[in-house]
Design a protein around this motif. Structure first.
Motif, PDB file in Angstrom:
ATOM      1  N   ALA B  96       6.342  22.048 -39.023  1.00  0.00           N
ATOM      2  CA  ALA B  96       7.344  21.082 -38.587  1.00  0.00           C
ATOM      3  C   ALA B  96       8.726  21.627 -38.917  1.00  0.00           C
ATOM      4  CB  ALA B  96       7.121  19.754 -39.290  1.00  0.00           C
ATOM      5  N   ASN B  97       9.710  21.067 -38.260  1.00  0.00           N
ATOM      6  CA  ASN B  97      11.085  21.505 -38.491  1.00  0.00           C
ATOM      7  C   ASN B  97      11.510  21.237 -39.931  1.00  0.00           C
ATOM      8  OD1 ASN B  97      14.095  20.767 -38.640  1.00  0.00           O
ATOM      9  ND2 ASN B  97      13.911  22.031 -36.834  1.00  0.00           N
ATOM     10  N   GLN B  98      12.082  22.248 -40.571  1.00  0.00           N
ATOM     11  CA  GLN B  98      12.400  22.139 -41.994  1.00  0.00           C
ATOM     12  C   GLN B  98      13.450  21.086 -42.298  1.00  0.00           C
ATOM     13  OE1 GLN B  98      13.359  25.942 -43.627  1.00  0.00           O
ATOM     14  NE2 GLN B  98      11.411  26.855 -43.052  1.00  0.00           N
ATOM     15  N   ASN B  99      14.481  21.028 -41.487  1.00  0.00           N
ATOM     16  CA  ASN B  99      15.537  20.045 -41.767  1.00  0.00           C
ATOM     17  C   ASN B  99      15.001  18.627 -41.660  1.00  0.00           C
ATOM     18  OD1 ASN B  99      17.272  22.136 -42.048  1.00  0.00           O
ATOM     19  ND2 ASN B  99      18.213  21.923 -40.048  1.00  0.00           N
ATOM     20  N   VAL B 100      14.214  18.410 -40.625  1.00  0.00           N
ATOM     21  CA  VAL B 100      13.680  17.068 -40.394  1.00  0.00           C
ATOM     22  C   VAL B 100      12.782  16.649 -41.551  1.00  0.00           C
ATOM     23  CG1 VAL B 100      12.174  15.741 -38.879  1.00  0.00           C
ATOM     24  CG2 VAL B 100      13.877  17.263 -37.896  1.00  0.00           C
ATOM     25  N   VAL B 101      11.889  17.545 -41.967  1.00  0.00           N
ATOM     26  CA  VAL B 101      10.990  17.221 -43.068  1.00  0.00           C
ATOM     27  C   VAL B 101      11.791  16.995 -44.349  1.00  0.00           C
ATOM     28  CG1 VAL B 101       9.132  18.071 -44.514  1.00  0.00           C
ATOM     29  CG2 VAL B 101       9.075  18.493 -42.067  1.00  0.00           C
ATOM     30  N   GLY B 102      12.764  17.876 -44.589  1.00  0.00           N
ATOM     31  CA  GLY B 102      13.563  17.758 -45.801  1.00  0.00           C
ATOM     32  C   GLY B 102      14.265  16.413 -45.883  1.00  0.00           C
ATOM     33  N   LEU B 103      14.852  15.999 -44.772  1.00  0.00           N
ATOM     34  CA  LEU B 103      15.574  14.727 -44.783  1.00  0.00           C
ATOM     35  C   LEU B 103      14.617  13.556 -44.987  1.00  0.00           C
ATOM     36  CD1 LEU B 103      18.112  15.435 -41.915  1.00  0.00           C
ATOM     37  CD2 LEU B 103      18.566  15.348 -44.366  1.00  0.00           C
ATOM     38  N   ALA B 104      13.441  13.642 -44.351  1.00  0.00           N
ATOM     39  CA  ALA B 104      12.452  12.571 -44.537  1.00  0.00           C
ATOM     40  C   ALA B 104      12.027  12.516 -45.998  1.00  0.00           C
ATOM     41  CB  ALA B 104      11.245  12.805 -43.638  1.00  0.00           C
TER      42      ALA B 104
ATOM     43  N   GLY C 273      27.618   2.172 -48.623  1.00  0.00           N
ATOM     44  CA  GLY C 273      26.304   2.006 -47.996  1.00  0.00           C
ATOM     45  C   GLY C 273      26.387   1.689 -46.516  1.00  0.00           C
ATOM     46  N   THR C 274      27.599   1.755 -45.948  1.00  0.00           N
ATOM     47  CA  THR C 274      27.756   1.388 -44.540  1.00  0.00           C
ATOM     48  C   THR C 274      26.857   2.233 -43.632  1.00  0.00           C
ATOM     49  OG1 THR C 274      29.985   0.532 -44.803  1.00  0.00           O
ATOM     50  CG2 THR C 274      29.411   1.393 -42.640  1.00  0.00           C
ATOM     51  N   ALA C 275      26.775   3.540 -43.923  1.00  0.00           N
ATOM     52  CA  ALA C 275      25.916   4.383 -43.083  1.00  0.00           C
ATOM     53  C   ALA C 275      24.447   4.199 -43.480  1.00  0.00           C
ATOM     54  CB  ALA C 275      26.320   5.842 -43.213  1.00  0.00           C
ATOM     55  N   GLY C 276      24.226   3.981 -44.756  1.00  0.00           N
ATOM     56  CA  GLY C 276      22.890   3.610 -45.244  1.00  0.00           C
ATOM     57  C   GLY C 276      21.778   4.580 -44.904  1.00  0.00           C
ATOM     58  N   GLY C 277      22.087   5.875 -44.823  1.00  0.00           N
ATOM     59  CA  GLY C 277      21.045   6.850 -44.541  1.00  0.00           C
ATOM     60  C   GLY C 277      20.666   6.922 -43.070  1.00  0.00           C
ATOM     61  N   ARG C 278      21.308   6.086 -42.224  1.00  0.00           N
ATOM     62  CA  ARG C 278      20.953   6.120 -40.789  1.00  0.00           C
ATOM     63  C   ARG C 278      21.259   7.476 -40.189  1.00  0.00           C
ATOM     64  NH1 ARG C 278      23.695   1.178 -41.173  1.00  0.00           N
ATOM     65  NH2 ARG C 278      22.309  -0.616 -41.034  1.00  0.00           N
ATOM     66  N   GLY C 279      22.320   8.120 -40.692  1.00  0.00           N
ATOM     67  CA  GLY C 279      22.689   9.436 -40.170  1.00  0.00           C
ATOM     68  C   GLY C 279      21.567  10.440 -40.349  1.00  0.00           C
ATOM     69  N   PHE C 280      20.811  10.295 -41.427  1.00  0.00           N
ATOM     70  CA  PHE C 280      19.695  11.198 -41.678  1.00  0.00           C
ATOM     71  C   PHE C 280      18.450  10.757 -40.903  1.00  0.00           C
ATOM     72  CE2 PHE C 280      21.872  11.912 -45.952  1.00  0.00           C
ATOM     73  CZ  PHE C 280      22.518  13.032 -45.498  1.00  0.00           C
ATOM     74  N   THR C 281      18.142   9.456 -41.004  1.00  0.00           N
ATOM     75  CA  THR C 281      16.940   8.972 -40.314  1.00  0.00           C
ATOM     76  C   THR C 281      17.047   9.214 -38.808  1.00  0.00           C
ATOM     77  OG1 THR C 281      16.875   7.267 -42.004  1.00  0.00           O
ATOM     78  CG2 THR C 281      15.361   7.023 -40.157  1.00  0.00           C
ATOM     79  N   ALA C 282      18.270   9.049 -38.283  1.00  0.00           N
ATOM     80  CA  ALA C 282      18.455   9.207 -36.837  1.00  0.00           C
ATOM     81  C   ALA C 282      18.159  10.629 -36.380  1.00  0.00           C
ATOM     82  CB  ALA C 282      19.873   8.820 -36.445  1.00  0.00           C
ATOM     83  N   ILE C 283      18.424  11.595 -37.253  1.00  0.00           N
ATOM     84  CA  ILE C 283      18.106  12.984 -36.901  1.00  0.00           C
ATOM     85  C   ILE C 283      16.614  13.086 -36.616  1.00  0.00           C
ATOM     86  CG2 ILE C 283      17.883  15.322 -37.829  1.00  0.00           C
ATOM     87  CD1 ILE C 283      20.402  14.688 -39.525  1.00  0.00           C
ATOM     88  N   ILE C 284      15.846  12.460 -37.512  1.00  0.00           N
ATOM     89  CA  ILE C 284      14.401  12.531 -37.366  1.00  0.00           C
ATOM     90  C   ILE C 284      13.979  11.786 -36.101  1.00  0.00           C
ATOM     91  CG2 ILE C 284      12.228  12.121 -38.564  1.00  0.00           C
ATOM     92  CD1 ILE C 284      13.971  11.967 -41.168  1.00  0.00           C
ATOM     93  N   VAL C 285      14.612  10.653 -35.845  1.00  0.00           N
ATOM     94  CA  VAL C 285      14.288   9.883 -34.639  1.00  0.00           C
ATOM     95  C   VAL C 285      14.558  10.724 -33.396  1.00  0.00           C
ATOM     96  CG1 VAL C 285      14.930   7.882 -33.240  1.00  0.00           C
ATOM     97  CG2 VAL C 285      14.720   7.652 -35.727  1.00  0.00           C
ATOM     98  N   ALA C 286      15.741  11.335 -33.345  1.00  0.00           N
ATOM     99  CA  ALA C 286      16.104  12.115 -32.160  1.00  0.00           C
ATOM    100  C   ALA C 286      15.151  13.295 -31.991  1.00  0.00           C
ATOM    101  CB  ALA C 286      17.541  12.620 -32.282  1.00  0.00           C
ATOM    102  N   TRP C 287      14.839  13.930 -33.089  1.00  0.00           N
ATOM    103  CA  TRP C 287      13.978  15.114 -33.042  1.00  0.00           C
ATOM    104  C   TRP C 287      12.572  14.750 -32.587  1.00  0.00           C
ATOM    105  CZ3 TRP C 287      14.726  20.199 -33.286  1.00  0.00           C
ATOM    106  CH2 TRP C 287      13.630  21.013 -33.536  1.00  0.00           C
ATOM    107  N   MET C 288      12.036  13.669 -33.160  1.00  0.00           N
ATOM    108  CA  MET C 288      10.671  13.292 -32.823  1.00  0.00           C
ATOM    109  C   MET C 288      10.559  12.809 -31.390  1.00  0.00           C
ATOM    110  SD  MET C 288       8.949  11.634 -36.159  1.00  0.00           S
ATOM    111  CE  MET C 288       9.910  10.182 -35.977  1.00  0.00           C
ATOM    112  N   SER C 289      11.661  12.260 -30.873  1.00  0.00           N
ATOM    113  CA  SER C 289      11.638  11.746 -29.501  1.00  0.00           C
ATOM    114  C   SER C 289      11.870  12.852 -28.490  1.00  0.00           C
ATOM    115  CB  SER C 289      12.709  10.686 -29.320  1.00  0.00           C
ATOM    116  OG  SER C 289      12.668   9.758 -30.360  1.00  0.00           O
ATOM    117  N   LYS C 290      11.985  14.087 -28.966  1.00  0.00           N
ATOM    118  CA  LYS C 290      12.290  15.222 -28.085  1.00  0.00           C
ATOM    119  C   LYS C 290      13.522  14.915 -27.245  1.00  0.00           C
ATOM    120  CE  LYS C 290       8.710  17.634 -29.152  1.00  0.00           C
ATOM    121  NZ  LYS C 290       7.432  16.971 -29.290  1.00  0.00           N
TER     122      LYS C 290
END
Lengths: 511, 326, 356
Positions: B96-104, C273-290
């Motif tokens: 899996a992508n390293q950045n994505v896993v790391g952030l999760a 806490g305004t961003a509340g980690g959404r900036g990080f979670t969203a990366i994963i969302v965008a990535w997983m959704s291709k």
């Protein structure tokens, strides 16, 4: 009974739907030099990678020194005494020669500077002396020349005590002098009892160095013969299955005026090396100008400089359109060149890494060079789609459809798509680099014929090639580069291979 | 003088947690894995050590500081190594992508820390604020005698054992990477896994080992913070962004563990310098806390501009490796 | 056992694998929750559903969390499609939020509301744009590592926000800004059909815009080419530096705008806490959704649903709300991990030697 170092039987390997090796048989006798000959894409490298543990065969047996073995990893290969010098060197750039050589080896865990000197550097120097290498154990790889890197690779294998050597196209990157030196080393190694496999597609080298020849075609083993009994023609015939290889229709050139002139152009690579050194020449409409040279002599920089992808440090590149004013290309970026209406088509060497986008389908690839035409925010996909369908039909591209990513196509079809797109704009200048590399014979002919068509239609064609026989048959003139310098331009109808060979190594016909 | 000594002490106090994280991350990155899960792993390490010693102290009438400390260290190592294992399985085996896993992993780890930090007393039956004074005393024990010396004492000998361990680990890491065969092999894996593979190195094994032990080392940073710095208590999000600072420190140190030692003190100093600059109001103090990040950005830009071979990130950093890819 | 890359996979099969992963993740979450709370798992799940959609208010909160996650994921899409690792959405959101709060505080009482909101949108997008431009410039100019650069910028933004909080503190000493313009609701995005209807509309508009931008426009085509190979892009006559900078400005602008929606549309205050980690979670969302916006909607909804449900469970059993992060983490691990099985198939070789 003779003893065999390697015996392959029925070895098969496929990648997805592509069958790279189809029940290949091969033997290597102890203490011999075996040449493996075959076109690009005939499966030589894949086969050797299975011996060196990079790939794992789908089927078949491998015997080393008479014993059946399973090679699952490069480590297994080492333990069996097999070492391979890959075409793309497997060296760590930021490490020294010595560090690269001991990489992955067992031994004393702690490496103090003194141990390094006493145990490693000393042994490297001994090897170098014994076989006639020239090496500095403490030089960093990123400071090395290509032939120095190759030396490190070979010493690495000797250091590990291998007795079976596989060299994948070792001479492709070497000058003739360096090749000579390498062959001397190989003979020394043979005398010391090592068995050697050398992959090449240069016949003269096969004749010079090898004891026997094995021929591979389209992933199948054809035959193994003694080199002494083989003549070049016979080998060629076997490789290409009796097809008369060189019969390209060449029309007489019609001089329709100069299209491109290069005056005193020098190009420097990012690492500061001068890749093109004060080169001047002209190419006219209606001719094919071949570009020959040992690989890495500045061919890539030459065509990329014209395309605007490399900046000329000095000199001028001028384009003369059929009508209207001359344009100074050397001051323009690629986007500006196309904007000023210069119809310059370019089929680069790296097809999927530069000429096409592998993950995109045929339609999207057709618009790569033209997507920005027309006004507006949206990209037009109708015309590219029609073009894609057109190219598929005309050039007989084998593809499930125009919505297939080009990465899924085979090498020949990829090249047809690329060339098809480039000539669709009816260019006035067409540059192609290694247009038939990796293609089967019939695809290669399709490409050669397309180049001739373009020439007859009045395009100035520049063709960078590696096979001198093809260049001599296809081109009208051939310019030769050596170490970034232009060493001569010859008439392809009267020149011989030897003439060009001398120019390639930078000798003779000095202007 | 007094002020300078206190400043150095405090800077080191701030820096040590970051140093653990950076040393662990250097090992990880040298194998080609950019583990952005380190901040989460440090949370996991911290809370696990705290929980381990908490339950130990809860269950014993006269808990011994030494046993408590041992339990804390073991719990920390296990939990943070587990974090490293999750990362390794997903990025190395499952590619899996390293950045994505790391952030999760950071999301998970931070939540893990804060959840147990906030609920542990309730889960244990409502004993109120968690505090492991006894165990913490072992972590805060100074060197007897030496720490009494004037100037030298407070500057060099006034810390608990984890502080010295962090420096020892960094030095060992340096020696490992640069003076051993395994270190050489590991660096090769991070530079060019295909080459390392062809040289007979088990790329996956090295990546696993480096990532998991890197995570374990980083986890000790969390433990240091909880035990030596906070004295055995937990406040949610108290660890703050030190995990990200650890990743920043790796850049500042240019992947050299020895540079990370002094770099961590510089970072620690920058982190608290606002306290020592007279005449700042509270708002301006916050702006001073930006300094470590700004310094990192400047270093990042300068090194990318100079483009010197040895000072670059490991060449394969961030990408996964699969041998039969073609 | 060997892993073999799949040539292609049917859509339904891929969907099955992903669904299986989702179900498996729910199962593991349930085990974790039950282990901690020692409650009947069915009750736990009922609690999750109740927490996410049990009341009208909770439903709106779930919708709110979904669209906030969605818009950030959508904003990151152009950058990631270009293979520009923008880890800096967190900072871009914070900066957008801070500027929104500033506009609300300084202009929210004197100007007409529509104008204030317009100013909020424009200024938040501009500041986000700037926050995206800085790393993009250095990436284009010196090839500076963008992952680390944007990461650092998050904390620069964080400190700026902390500075603002102290500066705007209300009431003094509280270390918070408090609800801004509680009296006249200046700069508050007005409700539509429900509390967050207007926000839903705005996020939908941005999502549709990005979907069209990426798939139909020349810019979108350029981004795709640059992401695949910069060499090809230069060959095609694309100005790579320009595309990098332009795309990151767009990406940053949307994330900054997301900050405005959060502050002016929902929290009406600014905090770290305004961003509340959404900036990080969203990366994963965008990535997983291709990078497919339609899938992003589903993934965002799923995560928001589980998060809100977990928060409910936590309060029901007196645990703390960070439980939701653990749940999110577990779900993400499974969803990330399952992609392997979409791309590769496993083949078990029984014999130790190759087949004959």
């Amino acid at each position: 009974m003779e003893e065999y170092a390697i015996e392959l039987q029925g070895v098969t390997k496929s990648f997805g739907s592509v069958l790279a090796n189809d029940h290949v048989n091969l033997t290597l006798k102890k203490g011999e030099i075996l040449a493996i000959l075959g076109e690009n894409g005939s499966g030589k490298t894949t086969l050797m990678n299975m011996l060196s543990g990079i790939y794992f065969p789908d089927e078949g047996t491998i015997r080393i020194n008479g014993k059946e073995v399973v090679i699952r990893s490069p480590r297994d290969a080492f333990e069996l005494g097999i070492g391979m010098v890959h075409q793309h060197f497997k060296l760590i750039n930021v490490f020294t020669a010595a560090e690269n050589i001991i990489l992955g080896l067992e031994g004393k865990n702690i490496l103090s500077r003194r141990d390094m000197e006493k145990e490693v550097a000393e042994k490297i120097r001994q090897i170098a002396e014994k076989y006639g290498f020239d090496i500095d154990p403490y030089q960093k790889v990123y400071n090395m020349s290509v032939s120095q890197k190759q030396t490190v690779e070979i010493i690495k294998i000797i250091y590990r005590g291998a007795d079976i050597f596989i060299l994948d196209e070792p001479t492709a990157v070497l000058t003739p002098q360096e090749t000579k030196k390498l062959f001397a080393v190989l003979r020394n190694m043979q005398e010391a009892g090592k068995s050697i496999i050398i992959i090449t597609h240069k016949l003269n080298e096969v004749l010079e160095i090898s004891d026997r020849v094995a021929i591979l075609r389209k992933g199948k083993s054809i035959r193994e013969i003694r080199t002494s009994g083989a003549v070049a023609e016979f080998l060629t015939e076997m490789m290409f299955e009796g097809k008369t290889f060189l019969d390209i229709n060449r029309s007489e050139p019609e001089d329709r005026g100069v299209r491109i002139s290069m005056e005193g152009v020098s190009v420097r690579a990012a690492d500061g090396v001068l890749k093109l050194d004060n080169v001047s020449f002209k190419v006219s409409a209606g001719e094919i100008l071949g570009v020959a040279g040992i690989s890495g002599s500045g061919q890539k920089e030459l065509v990329e400089a014209i395309a605007g992808l490399q900046k000329a440090e000095t000199g001028k590149i001028v384009y003369y359109p059929p009508e209207g004013e001359a344009k100074l290309l050397s001051s323009m970026a690629p986007s500006e060149i196309s904007k000023t209406g210069v119809k310059l088509a370019f089929v680069p060497e790296d097809r999927l890494g530069m000429g096409l986008v592998g993950s995109m389908d045929l339609t999207d690839n057709m618009m790569l060079r033209s997507y920005n035409e027309g006004k507006g925010f949206f990209a037009d996909r109708r015309a590219p789609r029609e073009l894609a369908e057109d190219v598929v039909k005309k050039l007989e591209v084998v593809t499930p459809g125009v919505n297939t990513p080009v990465r899924r196509l085979s090498g020949g079809n990829v090249q047809k798509v690329l060339v098809g797109r480039e000539i669709a704009s009816s260019p006035t200048v067409l540059m192609v680099a290694y247009p038939a590399r990796g293609l089967d014979v019939s695809s290669a002919y399709t490409i050669y014929n397309l180049l001739n068509e373009q020439k007859e239609a009045g395009a100035a064609v520049i063709c960078v090639g590696e096979d001198l026989d093809v260049l001599l048959e296809l081109c009208d003139r051939i310019m030769v580069l050596s170490g970034g310098k232009l060493t001569g331009i010859v008439d392809a109808r009267s020149a011989s291979k030897e003439d060009i060979g001398m120019l390639m190594i930078g000798e003779g016909m000095k202007q | 003088m007094e002020l300078i000594i206190t400043f150095i002490q405090k800077a080191i106090g701030q820096g040590i947690a970051i140093l653990f994280g950076a040393t662990g991350e250097i090992a990880t990155e040298k194998s080609g894995n950019l583990n952005l899960g380190i901040p989460g792993i440090m949370y996991m390490g911290g809370i696990s050590g705290l929980m381990g010693s908490f339950f130990y102290e809860l269950g014993h009438q006269n808990p011994s500081p030494g046993v408590g400390a041992l339990i804390a260290v073991v719990c920390t190592l296990v939990a943070s190594a587990l974090g490293g294992l999750i990362y390794s399985v997903l990025t190395i085996t499952l590619r899996a992508n390293q950045n994505v896993v790391g952030l999760a992993l950071t999301t998970f780890g931070t939540g893990f820390g804060n959840f147990f930090g906030g609920s542990i007393s309730k889960l244990a039956g409502g004993v109120g604020q968690i505090s492991v004074m006894t165990t913490a005393s072992a972590f805060q024990k100074k060197l007897p005698g030496l720490s009494e010396l004037p100037v030298i004492g407070p500057v060099f000998f006034s810390y608990g054992f984890l502080t010295y361990l962090s420096i020892v680990l960094s030095v060992l890491m340096f020696l490992f990477l640069n003076r051993t065969r395994m270190g050489l092999n590991l660096r090769a894996v991070g530079e060019d896994p295909a080459t390392a593979d062809a040289a007979g190195i088990n790329v996956s094994a090295y990546k696993y080992a480096a990532t998991i032990s890197g995570a374990a080392i980083a986890g000790l940073g969390g433990l240091y913070f909880v035990m030596e710095y906070l004295g055995g208590t937990w406040t949610n999000n108290g660890f703050g962004d030190r995990g990200w600072l650890a990743i920043a420190l790796v850049i500042l140190a240019l992947w050299n563990p020895l540079s990370a030692v002094w770099g961590s003190i510089v970072f620690g100093g920058l982190y608290i310098i606002y306290i020592y600059i007279p005449g700042l109001n509270r708002a301006a103090q916050e702006l001073y806390k930006m300094l470590p990040y700004l310094v990192t950005i400047i270093v990042l830009v300068i090194t990318s501009k100079r483009n010197k071979e040895e000072k670059q990130p490991p060449a394969s950093l961030g990408s996964s490796y699969f041998r039969e890819e073609r | 056992m060997r892993m073999i890359k799949r040539g292609s996979i049917s859509r339904s099969k891929a969907l099955c694998i992903r669904l299986a992963a989702a179900v498996l993740s729910l199962l593991v979450c349930a085990i974790v929750i039950v282990a901690i709370t020692k409650q009947n798992p069915l009750e736990v799940y009922a609690g999750i559903v109740d927490g996410a959609v049990g009341t009208g208010r909770r439903l709106w909160v779930t919708i709110r969390e979904t669209i906030f996650l969605l818009i950030v994921a959508v904003g990151l899409t152009p950058a990631f499609k270009m293979r520009f690792w923008n880890i800096g959405a967190e900072g871009q959101i914070l900066m957008g939020g801070a500027v929104s709060a500033a506009v609300m505080i300084y202009l929210g009482k004197s100007l007409p509301n529509a104008l204030v909101i317009l100013l909020i949108f424009v200024s938040s997008a501009l500041i986000g744009m700037l926050w995206g431009l800085i790393p993009a410039y250095f990436k284009a100019r010196y090839n500076t590592n963008e992952t680390l650069f944007t990461l650092m910028l998050n904390y620069v933004a964080m400190q700026i926000v902390t500075f603002c909080i102290v500066y705007w503190e209300n009431p003094p000493g509280s270390n918070t800004v408090g609800v801004i313009n509680a009296a006249n609701r200046g700069g508050w995005i007005p409700p539509l059909f429900g509390t967050y209807g207007m926000c839903v509309l705005l996020v939908a508009a941005v999502t549709v815009f990005i979907a069209i931008y990426m798939n139909r426009s020349k810019h979108g085509y350029e981004i795709a080419v640059v992401g695949e190979s910069q060499n090809t892009a230069r060959y095609a006559g694309i100005n790579v530096k320009k595309v990098i900078i332009r795309t990151m400005m767009l990406s940053g602008a949307i994330c900054g705008f997301a900050g405005a929606l959060i502050v002016s549309g929902s929290s009406h205050t600014i905090s770290t806490g305004t961003a509340g980690g959404r900036g990080f979670t969203a990366i994963i969302v965008a990535w997983m959704s291709k990078f497919n916006p339609a899938i992003m909607v589903i993934v965002s909804l799923f995560l928001a649903f589980m998060q809100q449900g977990a928060i409910q469970i936590a309060s029901q059993f007196g645990l703390n709300e960070n439980a939701s992060d653990i749940i999110t983490g577990i779900i993400l691990f499974f969803l990330i991990g399952c992609e392997f099985f979409v791309n590769y198939r496993l083949e078990v070789t029984i014999k130790n030697s190759p087949k004959h």
